[in-house]
Enzyme design. Structure first.
Site, mmCIF file in Angstrom:
data_model
loop_
_atom_site.group_PDB
_atom_site.id
_atom_site.type_symbol
_atom_site.label_atom_id
_atom_site.label_comp_id
_atom_site.label_asym_id
_atom_site.label_seq_id
_atom_site.Cartn_x
_atom_site.Cartn_y
_atom_site.Cartn_z
ATOM 1 N N GLU A 48 -35.577 37.979 34.033
ATOM 2 C CA GLU A 48 -36.310 38.225 35.397
ATOM 3 C C GLU A 48 -36.236 39.554 35.855
ATOM 4 O O GLU A 48 -35.234 40.246 35.634
ATOM 5 C CB GLU A 48 -35.974 37.263 36.377
ATOM 6 C CG GLU A 48 -36.235 35.836 35.760
ATOM 7 C CD GLU A 48 -35.668 34.742 36.703
ATOM 8 O OE1 GLU A 48 -36.460 33.748 37.004
ATOM 9 O OE2 GLU A 48 -34.603 34.869 37.241
ATOM 10 N N ASN B 89 -25.786 33.453 48.285
ATOM 11 C CA ASN B 89 -27.204 32.520 48.049
ATOM 12 C C ASN B 89 -26.709 31.321 47.150
ATOM 13 O O ASN B 89 -26.073 31.384 46.399
ATOM 14 C CB ASN B 89 -27.991 33.526 47.310
ATOM 15 C CG ASN B 89 -28.719 34.696 47.996
ATOM 16 O OD1 ASN B 89 -28.821 34.543 49.241
ATOM 17 N ND2 ASN B 89 -28.609 35.635 47.386
ATOM 18 N N CYS C 249 -29.785 37.814 45.376
ATOM 19 C CA CYS C 249 -28.994 38.004 44.716
ATOM 20 C C CYS C 249 -28.093 36.802 43.899
ATOM 21 O O CYS C 249 -27.896 35.879 44.337
ATOM 22 C CB CYS C 249 -27.630 38.873 45.237
ATOM 23 S SG CYS C 249 -28.413 40.394 45.936
HETATM 24 N N1 SAH Z 1 -23.479 41.941 36.777
HETATM 25 C C1 SAH Z 1 -23.726 42.866 37.830
HETATM 26 C C2 SAH Z 1 -24.951 42.909 38.431
HETATM 27 C C3 SAH Z 1 -25.832 41.689 38.841
HETATM 28 S S1 SAH Z 1 -25.301 40.627 39.991
HETATM 29 C C4 SAH Z 1 -22.420 42.425 39.101
HETATM 30 O O1 SAH Z 1 -22.013 41.383 39.130
HETATM 31 O O2 SAH Z 1 -22.226 43.466 39.938
HETATM 32 C C5 SAH Z 1 -25.763 41.382 41.575
HETATM 33 C C6 SAH Z 1 -24.923 41.344 42.839
HETATM 34 O O3 SAH Z 1 -25.409 39.864 43.062
HETATM 35 C C7 SAH Z 1 -23.571 41.173 42.502
HETATM 36 O O4 SAH Z 1 -22.838 42.020 43.456
HETATM 37 C C8 SAH Z 1 -23.126 39.774 42.470
HETATM 38 O O5 SAH Z 1 -21.617 39.587 42.465
HETATM 39 C C9 SAH Z 1 -23.878 39.363 43.456
HETATM 40 N N2 SAH Z 1 -24.188 37.839 43.324
HETATM 41 C C10 SAH Z 1 -24.084 37.018 42.406
HETATM 42 N N3 SAH Z 1 -24.218 35.727 42.559
HETATM 43 C C11 SAH Z 1 -24.514 35.718 43.867
HETATM 44 C C12 SAH Z 1 -24.808 34.632 44.802
HETATM 45 N N4 SAH Z 1 -24.906 33.157 44.569
HETATM 46 N N5 SAH Z 1 -24.835 35.018 46.222
HETATM 47 C C13 SAH Z 1 -24.880 36.216 46.641
HETATM 48 N N6 SAH Z 1 -24.621 37.264 45.720
HETATM 49 C C14 SAH Z 1 -24.435 36.898 44.310
#
Ligand code: SAH
Ligand code: SF4
Length: 375
Positions: A90, A324, A367
Site C-alpha cells: 500500500e 492508531n 501509521c
Molecule cells: N518500519 C519503519 C517504517 C514504517 S512504520 C519503522 O518502524 O519506523 C512508520 C511509523 O509508524 C513508525 O514510527 C511506527 O513505529 C509507527 N507505527 C506502527 N504502528 C503504529 C500504530 N498502530 N499507531 C501509531 N504508529 C504506529
C-alpha cells in the site's frame, strides 16, 4: 524486466545492443521521470517500432491497482497495489493545504529552524509553504520486525520490494497529481516494511528519484523511518545522504521496549542512541524520534522524563502520535490531555516534541495501519 528498475546507463547499454542511437536512452529516461509517461504509446518522440519493442520487452508498471480509498475529508488517499507475484502493498497520499493558497501572501511561512555546524547550534530561516503532497511509500511486502502494535508487523514478512517497485509507487502518484497540476512535495518511507532491512534497494530507489537529469526529487524532502537497526544507521551516516532520518523508539526502558518491539533483543536502546549520535556527528542533521502514545503503557510524564534523560544533548526532536488501532493489538490511544502532559514533560526537560495529527484513520491509512488484509 521492470523499466523503473534500471539506471540510465543500463538503458543505454540495452539500446546499444538493439543498435539504437544513444540519445534514445535519454529520451526514454526523460519520458519516464520528467514527462511522467506511464505507457509506451505516450513516447511520441520515439519511432513507433521502438515504442512497440519497449512495450514488448519491458514492464512499465509493476502492479495493478486493486483498490483505493479516500478519507471522508478527501485529504488522504490509500492505494492497494497488487504486484506481479500476487503480493499486496500500500501507499498513501496525504494532502495538506490547497496549492492555490500558496500564491496568496501569508500562506508562505518563514520558519526558524535549528542546524548544527561544527558543534554550534544556530538558527536559520527557511521558507516553507503550507501546501504539501506527501507520499507514504512501502519498502517491503509485510515486515519481519514484528512490532506488536503495527498491522504490517502483525502480518509477517513476505518479501523485499525491488528499487523499481518502490520508485513505481512514487511515479503512480506523481502521474495522478500531474493531471491536477500538482506535484509530490515530500516522500516518507513509513509505509509497509522496514527500509533498513531492504537497504540497497531503498537507497537505489532514492538515488533514482534524486537523479539530476530525471525526477530530480530533493533528498531533503525525503524521510526514512527505521525501527532502529543500529548497524544500518551507521552505514547511512557514512554515506552522507541529505535524507532525513526518523527512529521509532516508543519506549525509554529496554524491558518495556522489548515487550512491544522484538528488535530490542538485537539492538538495545543505548545501541540505537549511540548510532544516532554517530549519525548526528557525521551529518550534523537532526534526528526525529517517533513515539506512538499508548494509554498507560508509555505515556506518563515519568516516562517522558526517562526519555528526556536518554536523549539529552542530542540534536533531535520527538514526534508523538496517539496509537492508531489495529486488529491484532488491544492497546489504546492516549487521549489529548495525557498527550499534552507528555509533551510538556518532555519539553520541560529540554526535548522539543510535536504531537502529530492523526490522519486517514477512517480508511486504515494511519501509521501502522497499512496492511494488505485491512483493505
Ligand atoms: N518500519 C519503519 C517504517 C514504517 S512504520 C519503522 O518502524 O519506523 C512508520 C511509523 O509508524 C513508525 O514510527 C511506527 O513505529 C509507527 N507505527 C506502527 N504502528 C503504529 C500504530 N498502530 N499507531 C501509531 N504508529 C504506529
Ligand atoms: Fe515493521 Fe515498522 Fe511495523 Fe515495526 S512498526 S513491524 S518495523 S513496519
Amino acid at each position: 524486466m521492470l523499466l523503473y528498475d534500471l539506471e540510465l546507463p543500463d538503458i543505454e547499454s540495452l539500446l546499444k545492443e538493439w543498435n539504437e542511437p544513444a540519445y534514445r536512452a535519454r529520451q526514454i529516461w526523460q519520458g519516464l521521470y520528467q514527462h511522467l509517461y506511464s505507457s509506451p504509446e505516450q513516447f511520441s518522440n520515439i519511432p513507433s517500432a521502438l515504442r512497440e519493442k519497449l512495450g514488448g520487452e519491458f514492464i512499465f508498471m509493476p502492479f495493478s491497482v486493486k483498490t483505493y480509498r479516500e478519507s471522508s475529508d478527501k485529504s488522504t488517499r490509500k492505494t492497494l497495489f497488487q504486484l506481479a507475484d500476487g503480493n499486496l502493498v500500500e501507499a498513501v497520499l496525504m494532502r495538506y493545504g490547497d496549492p492555490a493558497d500558496d500564491h496568496k501572501t501569508g500562506n508562505i511561512q518563514s520558519v526558524k529552524r535549528k542546524t548544527q555546524t561544527g558543534g554550534q547550534i544556530t538558527d536559520y530561516e527557511s521558507r516553507i509553504t503550507k501546501t504539501r503532497r506527501t507520499l507514504c511509500i512501502s519498502t517491503q511486502a509485510g515486515c519481519a520486525m514484528g512490532c506488536v502494535f503495527c498491522a504490517t508487523g502483525q502480518m509477517g514478512f513476505k518479501r523485499n520490494l525491488s528499487s523499481g517497485e518502490i520508485v513505481a509507487q512514487v511515479m503512480y502518484y506523481a502521474q495522478m497529481l500531474k493531471v491536477q497540476n500538482e506535484t509530490v512535495s515530500n516522500i516518507v518511507f513509513m509505509g509497509m516494511g522496514e527500509p533498513f532491512h531492504n537497504y540497497e534497494n531503498v537507497m537505489a530507489a532514492i538515488d533514482r528519484l534524486n537523479a539530476a537529469d530525471g525526477f530530480k526529487f530533493g533528498a531533503r524532502r525525503i524521510t526514512i523511518s527505521t525501527v532502529g537497526l543500529a548497524m544500518q544507521i551507521r552505514r547511512f551516516a557514512d554515506e552522507q545522504r541529505q535524507v532525513n532520518l526518523a527512529i521509532s523508539l516508543h519506549a525509554a526502558d529496554d524491558d518495556e521496549r522489548l515487550a512491544i518491539m522484538p528488535v530490542n533483543k538485537r539492538y538495545k536502546i543505548e545501541d540505537v542512541i549511540e548510532a544516532c549520535k554517530y549519525y548526528i556527528e557525521k551529518t550534523h542533521r537532526r534526528v526525529t524520534f517517533e513515539w506512538a502514545l499508548i494509554n498507560g503503557v508509555n505515556d506518563t510524564p515519568e516516562t517522558a522524563q526517562k526519555l528526556a534523560a536518554r536523549l539529552k544533548g542530542l540534536l533531535c526532536h520527538v514526534n508523538a502520535i496517539p496509537l492508531n488501532p489495529t486488529q491484532g493489538y488491544d492497546g489504546e490511544a492516549t487521549d489529548r490531555g495525557r498527550a499534552q502532559a507528555f509533551k510538556e514533560a518532555l519539553e520541560k526537560a529540554g526535548i522539543p516534541c510535536t504531537i502529530r495529527m492523526r490522519r486517514g484513520i477512517d480508511i486504515n491509512a494511519g501509521c501502522g495501519q497499512l496492511a494488505a488484509y485491512a483493505g
